[in-house]
Design a protein around this motif. Structure first.
Motif, PDB file in Angstrom:
ATOM      1  N   ASN A  19      -9.808 -25.797  -3.317  1.00 44.35           N
ATOM      2  CA  ASN A  19     -10.841 -25.862  -4.161  1.00 44.35           C
ATOM      3  C   ASN A  19     -10.544 -24.161  -5.387  1.00 44.35           C
ATOM      4  OD1 ASN A  19     -11.852 -28.363  -3.738  1.00 44.35           O
ATOM      5  ND2 ASN A  19     -13.395 -27.560  -2.723  1.00 44.35           N
ATOM      6  N   THR A  20     -10.441 -23.415  -4.568  1.00 47.21           N
ATOM      7  CA  THR A  20     -10.639 -21.694  -4.733  1.00 47.21           C
ATOM      8  C   THR A  20      -9.344 -21.415  -6.336  1.00 47.21           C
ATOM      9  OG1 THR A  20     -11.565 -21.130  -3.446  1.00 47.21           O
ATOM     10  CG2 THR A  20     -10.198 -19.323  -4.657  1.00 47.21           C
ATOM     11  N   GLY A  21      -7.775 -21.934  -5.190  1.00 51.67           N
ATOM     12  CA  GLY A  21      -7.245 -21.602  -6.738  1.00 51.67           C
ATOM     13  C   GLY A  21      -7.236 -23.023  -7.855  1.00 51.67           C
ATOM     14  N   PHE A  22      -7.740 -24.684  -7.130  1.00 47.82           N
ATOM     15  CA  PHE A  22      -7.821 -24.753  -8.187  1.00 47.82           C
ATOM     16  C   PHE A  22      -9.029 -24.436  -9.065  1.00 47.82           C
ATOM     17  CE2 PHE A  22     -11.332 -28.662  -9.866  1.00 47.82           C
ATOM     18  CZ  PHE A  22      -9.847 -29.271 -10.049  1.00 47.82           C
ATOM     19  N   MET A  23      -9.986 -24.031  -8.958  1.00 45.10           N
ATOM     20  CA  MET A  23     -11.038 -23.493 -10.044  1.00 45.10           C
ATOM     21  C   MET A  23     -10.289 -22.018 -10.597  1.00 45.10           C
ATOM     22  SD  MET A  23     -13.828 -25.011  -9.843  1.00 45.10           S
ATOM     23  CE  MET A  23     -13.946 -24.440 -11.022  1.00 45.10           C
ATOM     24  N   LEU A  24      -9.300 -21.406 -10.082  1.00 46.54           N
ATOM     25  CA  LEU A  24      -8.896 -20.248 -10.580  1.00 46.54           C
ATOM     26  C   LEU A  24      -7.895 -21.057 -11.384  1.00 46.54           C
ATOM     27  CD1 LEU A  24      -7.832 -17.796  -8.175  1.00 46.54           C
ATOM     28  CD2 LEU A  24      -9.583 -17.673 -10.030  1.00 46.54           C
ATOM     29  N   ILE A  25      -6.973 -21.879 -11.593  1.00 50.04           N
ATOM     30  CA  ILE A  25      -6.788 -22.223 -12.238  1.00 50.04           C
ATOM     31  C   ILE A  25      -7.235 -23.211 -13.671  1.00 50.04           C
ATOM     32  CG2 ILE A  25      -4.806 -24.606 -12.359  1.00 50.04           C
ATOM     33  CD1 ILE A  25      -3.982 -23.731 -10.123  1.00 50.04           C
ATOM     34  N   CYS A  26      -8.524 -23.499 -14.013  1.00 44.42           N
ATOM     35  CA  CYS A  26      -8.815 -24.436 -13.776  1.00 44.42           C
ATOM     36  C   CYS A  26      -9.948 -23.316 -15.393  1.00 44.42           C
ATOM     37  CB  CYS A  26     -10.429 -25.163 -13.687  1.00 44.42           C
ATOM     38  SG  CYS A  26      -9.439 -26.727 -13.224  1.00 44.42           S
ATOM     39  N   SER A  27     -10.334 -22.315 -14.433  1.00 44.04           N
ATOM     40  CA  SER A  27     -10.207 -20.919 -15.678  1.00 44.04           C
ATOM     41  C   SER A  27      -9.827 -20.600 -16.258  1.00 44.04           C
ATOM     42  CB  SER A  27     -10.428 -19.613 -14.252  1.00 44.04           C
ATOM     43  OG  SER A  27     -11.687 -19.988 -13.421  1.00 44.04           O
ATOM     44  N   GLY A 225      -5.860 -27.140 -21.968  1.00 44.72           N
ATOM     45  CA  GLY A 225      -7.142 -26.262 -21.923  1.00 44.72           C
ATOM     46  C   GLY A 225      -8.375 -27.292 -21.554  1.00 44.72           C
ATOM     47  N   TRP A 226      -8.606 -28.368 -22.298  1.00 42.43           N
ATOM     48  CA  TRP A 226      -9.594 -29.199 -22.306  1.00 42.43           C
ATOM     49  C   TRP A 226      -9.756 -30.089 -20.499  1.00 42.43           C
ATOM     50  CZ3 TRP A 226     -12.181 -29.164 -26.920  1.00 42.43           C
ATOM     51  CH2 TRP A 226     -13.434 -29.667 -27.260  1.00 42.43           C
ATOM     52  N   PHE A 227      -8.795 -29.889 -19.839  1.00 37.58           N
ATOM     53  CA  PHE A 227      -8.726 -30.384 -18.663  1.00 37.58           C
ATOM     54  C   PHE A 227      -9.699 -29.909 -17.280  1.00 37.58           C
ATOM     55  CE2 PHE A 227      -5.144 -33.567 -20.278  1.00 37.58           C
ATOM     56  CZ  PHE A 227      -5.238 -34.583 -20.272  1.00 37.58           C
ATOM     57  N   GLY A 228      -8.891 -27.985 -17.684  1.00 35.11           N
ATOM     58  CA  GLY A 228      -9.905 -27.528 -17.120  1.00 35.11           C
ATOM     59  C   GLY A 228     -11.315 -27.022 -17.320  1.00 35.11           C
ATOM     60  N   PHE A 229     -11.504 -27.662 -18.660  1.00 40.02           N
ATOM     61  CA  PHE A 229     -12.987 -27.419 -18.701  1.00 40.02           C
ATOM     62  C   PHE A 229     -13.641 -28.310 -18.288  1.00 40.02           C
ATOM     63  CE2 PHE A 229     -16.436 -27.931 -22.635  1.00 40.02           C
ATOM     64  CZ  PHE A 229     -16.478 -25.996 -22.653  1.00 40.02           C
ATOM     65  N   ASN A 230     -13.631 -29.584 -18.664  1.00 46.41           N
ATOM     66  CA  ASN A 230     -14.130 -30.826 -18.306  1.00 46.41           C
ATOM     67  C   ASN A 230     -13.849 -31.236 -16.312  1.00 46.41           C
ATOM     68  OD1 ASN A 230     -14.798 -31.866 -20.594  1.00 46.41           O
ATOM     69  ND2 ASN A 230     -13.778 -33.099 -20.762  1.00 46.41           N
ATOM     70  N   ALA A 231     -12.436 -31.497 -16.284  1.00 51.58           N
ATOM     71  CA  ALA A 231     -12.619 -30.866 -14.906  1.00 51.58           C
ATOM     72  C   ALA A 231     -12.793 -30.382 -13.864  1.00 51.58           C
ATOM     73  CB  ALA A 231     -10.710 -31.881 -14.255  1.00 51.58           C
ATOM     74  N   GLY A 232     -12.894 -29.310 -14.006  1.00 51.76           N
ATOM     75  CA  GLY A 232     -12.977 -28.314 -13.431  1.00 51.76           C
ATOM     76  C   GLY A 232     -14.228 -27.982 -13.239  1.00 51.76           C
TER      77      GLY A 232
END
Length: 447
Positions: A19-27, A225-232
């Motif tokens: 989850n940490t890696g996922f959220m850094l990618i989303c950021s 980028g919105w995929f990170g904005f929303n899914a994250g």
């Protein structure tokens, strides 16, 4: 007693590398949206204003980042005070946070949550800039951005997302920023343009986009980028809700783009690239608050409704006489309102929460809560932003002079131009009719 302690320890969240890696990618994806917005806006203006539009977005990366570290994160997500604002001295300068300290109730570090939310704070004032194209002093914009995020964005983010915030406690659903980001920015844009007025030549001179390829590039980067904005915004990827939001983001955006183009063809007779880009952004805006509450079929409905209503709304500036240069009000304010209110109709009660909308047997209760959130943020941002613009206009001045606006804000404010044609060569015809080489004397005069 020992067993009870063991149970509590076992139930406590632990840091998740996934989850940490996922959220850094989303950021990182959300950060990319601000340069994407710069290209989107930069292509929509006339050539003499394109660098200024790029800079009005890019400067937000600098200003808001520093303010967020100094005090913004504390104001938005610190311990609640009166349901209106937060504060936590450990968050000031991000100096009192342990590197493995977890965000309360989640499996990601506080640092990761802070940087993810930072990217939301960065792009929100950048969204406002599109309404002010061609006519605002860059220094005044820098000061406005710093004041606006402090007075408007940080408190509103706390209302909507902060524990104890009054809209959060009311139960307003805003998955990723329909109120805090898009309605907030759209209402602010309206407030500022009512103070600073219209561009020179508004409704008289042609003000067409100078580079539609740049617009399409920007729209593509925003969509990506919105995929990170929303899914994250679910802050993890353990239970499938983020995956539903990812799917709904794609579905609603596609539906809105098609709906905008359909309306455009019926209304104006053409399918335009600007319409495709604008429709996609309208869908992204509308699904942002609602995508965690609706099904993919509901996302289609959200996209179609937003695409048509936003396409209709962009023409209102000519009817009512406000100069929203790049349709921030028509797309972000209207799209944010539509997406936020549609939660009260299309929420299934089976995705992010058990809250159901009117069409799924939930009655009107959630629609009422959504309406309160929408109009509270709209009113506060409109009034506060207009007051900030008025104070700056009466002190340092918000607008460039009329002569500077006509000459081109890029050269006046930045001493640069986006394109240098001085070295551009010609074809065979131009070579055959080229003037003789200048003499040494004329070279000296030119120098």
């Amino acid at each position: 007693m020992a067993s009870a302690i063991t149970t509590l320890a076992a139930d406590a969240p632990t840091l998740s590398a996934a989850n940490t890696g996922f959220m850094l990618i989303c950021s990182a994806l959300v950060m990319l949206m601000t340069p994407g917005l710069a290209f989107f806006y930069g292509g929509m203006v006339r050539v003499k204003s394109s660098l200024n539009m790029l800079m009005m977005s890019f400067i937000s990366l600098g200003i808001v980042t520093i303010l967020w570290v100094l005090y913004g994160f504390s104001l938005a997500f610190g311990t609640d005070s009166g349901s209106l604002i937060g504060w936590n001295s450990d968050y000031v300068g991000l100096s009192g946070i342990g590197i493995t300290e977890l965000w309360d109730g989640y499996t990601i570090p506080v640092y990761v949550f802070a940087v993810f939310q930072l990217m939301f704070a960065v792009i929100t004032p950048a969204l406002i800039s599109g309404a002010l194209a061609d006519r605002v002093k860059f220094g005044a914009w820098v000061l406005f951005t710093a004041l606006w995020v402090t007075v408007v964005y940080f408190p509103v983010a706390h209302w909507v997302w902060g524990a104890g915030g009054w809209l959060f406690e009311l139960g307003v659903i805003d998955f990723a920023g329909g109120t805090a980001v898009h309605i907030n920015a759209g209402a602010a844009a309206l407030g500022v343009i009512l103070v600073i007025g219209k561009r020179v030549g508004f409704k008289k001179d042609p003000m067409r986009p100078h580079s539609l390829p740049l617009v399409m590039l920007g729209a593509g980067l925003l969509w990506f980028g919105w995929f990170g904005f929303n899914a994250g915004s679910w802050l993890g990827n353990d239970d499938g809700v983020g995956a539903v939001m990812f799917v709904n983001t794609q579905v609603a955006t596609a539906a809105a783009m098609l709906a905008w183009l359909g309306y455009e063809k019926l209304r104006h007779g053409s399918f335009t690239t600007l319409g495709a880009a604008s429709g996609a952004v309208a869908g992204l805006v509308a699904i942002t608050p609602s995508g965690g509450a609706v099904s993919p079929l509901g996302a289609i409905a959200v996209g179609v409704i937003a695409g048509v209503l936003c396409a209709m709304a962009v023409g209102l500036k000519y009817k009512f006489g406000y100069d929203d240069s790049l349709d921030v009000i028509g797309v972000h304010l209207v799209g944010g309102v539509v997406g936020s209110l549609l939660v009260g109709l299309f929420a299934t009660g089976g995705v992010q929460s058990d809250v159901a909308g009117l069409f799924y047997g939930g009655g009107l209760e959630q629609l009422g809560k959504q309406a309160i959130g929408v109009f509270a943020v709209l009113a506060y941002s409109l009034v506060a932003s207009a007051l900030l613009a008025f104070l700056l206009d009466k002190t340092i001045g918000m607008r460039v002079s009329e002569d500077d606006e006509v000459a081109g804000i890029d050269q006046v404010e930045h001493a640069e131009t986006a394109y240098d044609f001085s070295g551009a060569g010609g074809g065979a015809a131009s070579r055959s009719t080229a003037a003789p080489a200048p003499s040494a004397a004329s070279k000296k005069v030119d120098a």
